[in-house]
Design a protein around this motif. Structure first.
Motif, PDB file in Angstrom:
ATOM      1  N   GLY A 137      55.372 -10.325  76.669  1.00 31.44           N
ATOM      2  CA  GLY A 137      55.085  -9.896  75.306  1.00 31.44           C
ATOM      3  C   GLY A 137      55.796 -10.721  74.258  1.00 31.44           C
ATOM      4  O   GLY A 137      55.668 -10.466  73.065  1.00 31.44           O
ATOM      5  N   GLY A 181      55.213 -13.756  73.503  1.00 36.18           N
ATOM      6  CA  GLY A 181      54.313 -14.712  72.851  1.00 36.18           C
ATOM      7  C   GLY A 181      54.157 -16.025  73.591  1.00 36.18           C
ATOM      8  O   GLY A 181      53.605 -16.980  73.056  1.00 36.18           O
ATOM      9  N   LYS A 182      54.583 -16.075  74.841  1.00 39.75           N
ATOM     10  CA  LYS A 182      54.530 -17.330  75.610  1.00 39.75           C
ATOM     11  C   LYS A 182      53.094 -17.795  75.833  1.00 39.75           C
ATOM     12  O   LYS A 182      52.768 -18.959  75.588  1.00 39.75           O
ATOM     13  N   SER A 183      52.249 -16.870  76.299  1.00 43.68           N
ATOM     14  CA  SER A 183      50.861 -17.264  76.562  1.00 43.68           C
ATOM     15  C   SER A 183      50.164 -17.671  75.274  1.00 43.68           C
ATOM     16  O   SER A 183      49.382 -18.629  75.253  1.00 43.68           O
ATOM     17  N   THR A 184      50.445 -16.945  74.211  1.00 38.23           N
ATOM     18  CA  THR A 184      49.839 -17.282  72.925  1.00 38.23           C
ATOM     19  C   THR A 184      50.224 -18.696  72.514  1.00 38.23           C
ATOM     20  O   THR A 184      49.382 -19.470  72.053  1.00 38.23           O
TER      21      THR A 184
HETATM   22  N1  LIG Z   1      43.980 -11.548  71.746  1.00 38.76           N
HETATM   23  C1  LIG Z   1      44.971 -10.699  71.393  1.00 38.76           C
HETATM   24  N2  LIG Z   1      44.739  -9.700  70.529  1.00 38.76           N
HETATM   25  C2  LIG Z   1      45.717  -8.862  70.157  1.00 38.76           C
HETATM   26  N3  LIG Z   1      46.982  -8.920  70.600  1.00 38.76           N
HETATM   27  C3  LIG Z   1      47.289  -9.894  71.469  1.00 38.76           C
HETATM   28  C4  LIG Z   1      46.296 -10.834  71.921  1.00 38.76           C
HETATM   29  N4  LIG Z   1      46.893 -11.691  72.786  1.00 38.76           N
HETATM   30  C5  LIG Z   1      48.176 -11.297  72.871  1.00 38.76           C
HETATM   31  N5  LIG Z   1      48.430 -10.229  72.087  1.00 38.76           N
HETATM   32  C6  LIG Z   1      49.717  -9.577  71.906  1.00 38.76           C
HETATM   33  O1  LIG Z   1      50.640 -10.550  71.518  1.00 38.76           O
HETATM   34  C7  LIG Z   1      51.883 -10.348  72.137  1.00 38.76           C
HETATM   35  C8  LIG Z   1      52.295 -11.579  72.884  1.00 38.76           C
HETATM   36  O2  LIG Z   1      51.372 -11.776  73.936  1.00 38.76           O
HETATM   37  P1  LIG Z   1      51.511 -12.973  74.965  1.00 38.76           P
HETATM   38  O3  LIG Z   1      51.465 -14.249  74.219  1.00 38.76           O
HETATM   39  O4  LIG Z   1      50.486 -12.761  76.001  1.00 38.76           O
HETATM   40  O5  LIG Z   1      52.969 -12.745  75.556  1.00 38.76           O
HETATM   41  P2  LIG Z   1      53.583 -13.243  76.926  1.00 38.76           P
HETATM   42  O6  LIG Z   1      52.686 -14.292  77.502  1.00 38.76           O
HETATM   43  O7  LIG Z   1      54.935 -13.762  76.554  1.00 38.76           O
HETATM   44  O8  LIG Z   1      53.707 -12.055  77.815  1.00 38.76           O
HETATM   45  C9  LIG Z   1      51.742  -9.126  73.025  1.00 38.76           C
HETATM   46  O9  LIG Z   1      52.273  -8.024  72.329  1.00 38.76           O
HETATM   47  C10 LIG Z   1      50.261  -9.003  73.194  1.00 38.76           C
HETATM   48  O10 LIG Z   1      49.906  -7.660  73.344  1.00 38.76           O
END
Ligand SMILES: Nc1ncnc2c1ncn2[C@@H]1O[C@H](COP(=O)(O)OP(=O)(O)O)[C@@H](O)[C@H]1O
Ligand SMILES: [Mg+2]
Lengths: 272, 247
Positions: free
Chosen positions: A50, A52-55
């Motif tokens: 959560g 933001g790594k994947s983002t």
């Molecule tokens: N497409 C999306 N729409 C809404 N919220 C998102 C989306 N993608 C990710 N999030 C939110 O953004 C935050 C960071 O997500 P993410 O980048 O997947 O984190 P990580 O990869 O570090 O676990 C999380 O709270 C997630 O719920």
């Protein structure tokens, strides 16, 4: 924030990110994020889920657009290895690789040589004609790795690629990854929430929490590395301590780290 | 296969035992029905009726797929379309097939066009629902993967999306066939001067149970041949990559 000693690394960076911001609705996922990755560097981004790594990876790969800030890439193709293999289940391992080669318009004359090389490197030469469902989870992820490498990306993004595998398989793949990386030096940004994995793999561990980069630790262990090298454990201890401190920082706090109050007795995600 | 044959043999046995327990004109046994069917076939009266029914079934099924597949896909990928259309799919599913038949005959006339339209309209909602659910299971992570490898739109559609939807298209085709058969016979009964349904109704009026069973038997056999002999073979070819489960 990013260590980019002008004299040490004279080459243009592979990735330069400045002032990156991303919101999903009202949720601030990335806030004023800066990161510079040198050419052929292996950087691990360590952060709780959560954070933001994947983002961040999705923005680097161009799958998402940022709200502010910019990402400059060293003019190279970006490969992306996801947590799941994401193979097309109706194609064999080899046809899955062909699918990528054709998409990236790699000249057909080179396909044979590339596939032979990378399938062999991943120890999959005998499994080219297997369908994904006939392979184990670890082998599927290897096929995905072969697919990523065959299109010869200059930059390879990896999002917890071994997170879904059992520890033994994951460990083997980490060792394999370093071996493959030594033979086909590319820039790798490897995302994980496993501190030990980060320490074993990385030149530099970047600690991320609440959409910001909070800390970074250079890992100066010579390569090739031994998976159970005590030096990795030592770095791991330090990284885990700083990781926990960063994760406990509230989002609104400044990026300066307070002294760590308690010694850490266990290492989450690390090997015993 | 052995189990399947045993199950069929068991059912025929049961039919035979029941026929023994009942008066001969009320429930003729499997032998009588088969002989009756054979005689009808020999007289040459069966095939023209069967052929016209098959034509109506094919036309109706094609129309139902033509309506149902696009609506189902649209509802699966577009939330607005889903909101606008889902009530109508439900309504379409609720309206009895007899109503479609009567309305079509009254609007279009007592002809083949009305028959095909009525069949198509009856089966379309079920097909739409099947596709709607199928599209929802599409793995868009695979599309993301394709973007990473710079795959173009047309190839994503053809090589990533279509293979995911195909199992649902095939399933809805089989389900649609099952529905369409039943409606076709019903519609022939009320508004057509030929076809299997017409013949069934004819023998019903004459209270000839042996003939009714003979025609039912014919119908079932043809249906099974199409289902097992054609559709499931196509499916096997198309989805050979799938893991074999069970047994
Ligand atoms: N497409 C999306 N729409 C809404 N919220 C998102 C989306 N993608 C990710 N999030 C939110 O953004 C935050 C960071 O997500 P993410 O980048 O997947 O984190 P990580 O990869 O570090 O676990 C999380 O709270 C997630 O719920
Ligand atoms: Mg993630």
């Amino acid at each position: 924030m990013a260590a980019q000693g002008g004299t040490v690394k004279a080459d243009a960076p592979a990735i330069a990110i400045a002032g990156l911001e991303k919101h999903f609705g009202t949720l601030k996922v990335l806030a004023d994020l800066d990161l510079v990755v040198a050419d052929k560097e292996l950087v691990c981004i360590l952060g709780p889920s959560g954070s933001g790594k994947s983002t961040l990876l999705n923005i680097i790969a161009g799958l998402e657009t940022a709200d502010a800030g910019n990402v400059t890439l060293g003019g190279k193709r970006v490969g992306y290895l996801f947590q799941e293999p994401r193979l097309l289940p109706w194609l064999t391992a080899e046809r899955n690789v062909d699918f990528a080669l054709q998409g990236c318009a790699v000249p057909a004359a080179r396909w044979g040589e590339l596939k032979d090389h990378y399938f062999a490197l991943a120890g999959l030469s005998e499994f080219r004609n297997y369908y994904p469902h006939q392979l184990s989870g670890g082998m599927r992820q290897r096929v995905a790795l072969v697919r990523s490498l065959c299109v010869e990306p200059g930059i390879l993004l990896m999002d917890e690629p071994f997170g879904g595998l059992d520890e033994l398989t994951a460990r083997r793949l980490r060792v394999d990854l370093l071996r493959i990386w030594r033979e086909s030096r590319k820039t790798i940004v490897f995302v994980t929430h496993n501190a030990y994995e980060a320490c074993y793999l990385a030149d530099r561990v970047v600690v991320m929490a609440h959409g910001r980069i909070r800390d970074e630790i250079a890992v100066n262990i010579p390569r090739p590395r031994d998976y159970d090298d005590p030096a990795v454990f030592d770095v791991n201890r330090d990284v885990v301590r700083r990781f926990l401190a960063a994760a406990e920082l509230q989002p609104e706090h400044a990026s300066a780290l307070p002294p760590v109050p308690n010694p850490v007795s266990h290492s989450p995600g690390g090997l015993p | 296969m052995g189990l399947r044959l045993a199950s069929i043999a068991g059912a025929i046995m049961l039919w035979w035992l029941l026929s023994l327990a009942m008066p001969a004109n009320l429930l003729p046994g499997p032998v009588v029905a088969t002989v009756t069917l054979y005689k009808d076939l020999a007289q040459g009266d069966v095939l023209p009726h069967l052929a016209i029914t098959l034509l109506r079934v094919t036309g109706g099924l094609a129309l139902a797929m033509l309506i149902g597949v696009p609506i189902g896909i649209l509802m699966g990928i577009n939330q607005r379309a889903e909101k606008v259309l889902d009530i109508w799919v439900m309504v379409g599913l609720t309206v009895p097939s007899l109503c479609y038949a009567i309305i079509c005959f009254m609007l279009i006339g007592l002809n083949e066009a009305a028959t095909v339209v009525a069949i198509g309209l009856t089966a379309a909602p079920s097909i739409a629902i099947n596709l709607w659910e199928g599209v929802k299971t599409i793995d868009f992570k695979l599309v993301q993967m394709a973007h990473i490898f710079e795959v173009g739109r047309a190839r994503i559609l053809l090589r990533v999306l279509l293979p995911q939807v195909m199992p649902y298209v095939m399933a809805s085709l089989r389900m649609g066939l099952g529905i369409v058969w039943k409606i076709a016979v019903l519609i022939e009964l009320i508004g057509r001067p030929n076809g299997v349904g017409f013949k069934l109704f004819y023998w019903y009026q004459l209270a000839d149970m042996a003939q009714v069973l003979a025609w039912t038997l014919l119908f079932t056999i043809v249906m099974l041949v199409i289902e097992l002999g054609i559709l499931s073979q196509i499916e096997k070819r198309l989805f050979a990559w799938r893991p074999r489960v069970g047994l």
